[in-house]
Write an enzyme that holds these catalytic residues in place. Sequence first.
Site, PDB file in Angstrom:
ATOM      1  N   SER A 126       0.836  -1.197   0.000  1.00 57.50           N
ATOM      2  CA  SER A 126       0.000   0.000   0.000  1.00 57.50           C
ATOM      3  C   SER A 126       0.872   1.249   0.000  1.00 57.50           C
ATOM      4  CB  SER A 126      -0.884   0.032   1.256  1.00 57.50           C
ATOM      5  OG  SER A 126      -1.713  -1.081   1.333  1.00 57.50           O
ATOM      6  N   HIS A 159     -10.840  -3.135  -4.683  1.00 55.75           N
ATOM      7  CA  HIS A 159     -10.752  -4.078  -5.799  1.00 55.75           C
ATOM      8  C   HIS A 159     -12.107  -4.306  -6.459  1.00 55.75           C
ATOM      9  CE1 HIS A 159      -6.712  -4.463  -4.534  1.00 55.75           C
ATOM     10  NE2 HIS A 159      -6.880  -5.389  -3.614  1.00 55.75           N
TER      11      HIS A 159
END
Length: 280
Positions: free
Chosen positions: A55, A155
Amino acid sequence: MRIAFSPCPNDTFIFHALVHGLIPGTPEFEVTYADIDRTNGWAASGNGGDIMKISFAALPWVLDKYALLPCGGALGRGCGPLVLTKGNSEQLGDPTSLSGLRVAVPSERSTAYLLFRLWAAQHVPGGVGEIIVMPFDKIMPAVQNGSIDAGLVIHEARFTYKNYGLQLMADLGNWWEEDTGLPIPLGAIIADRSLDLASISKWIKQSVEYAWSNPDASADYVLSHAQEMSPEVTQAHINLYVNKYSADLGDDGYAAISALLNRAADEGLVPAIDPESLRA
């Protein structure tokens, strides 16, 4: 050379050529498929692979050992995380209704959670209640069955949340873009600083370009890791998350990353960084 990335379609699409020996001059790769919460932890401990997908929110803790590469990651527009509930229409129009509730997030050091904290600071006076970390694919079922009150999803959940009977409370990507005018930075590709970063960046960019030039070549590989996604959802996922920033972060990309991490540092959520440290 060890490489770790998620089994999500955007990652397998991007790295298919690289890990299958289709890019000339590359070493053989040992691949680990892992949720980004795991790779964030590996990078922070210094015990991860040579190359990893993490991330952007985790970058401030790892830049001493790992360099951010200018390609292969996930940034874009219209692709941010979503806050979902089973709430009624009145609740959906009122983010303050999250005050004191249980909210599931995919990782404590995920970009999604960092954006959520910045958004909640503006929209949920007093803050939410309990934060529960769980794998991203478990969040929507947990909201659906009522074991948590709201979920922060990423996602392919963008395309499938209605199948669970869930409602959209907030699109954090839209909020970020309206607030900053910049793309939303989600996933970063990092490499150990002791390696040949220029060559690794070149190989990854070539793998992205190969994927675009040969979109059907990776189809079986992508679907084999797509966690029961339909081919239509898989393609929508790739179309959204694999874009010009996947080949080159560019000035907009670096500006977006700096803006996110500087805002978070100002709120005391991440350590402050030198923006120049973002460029390998």
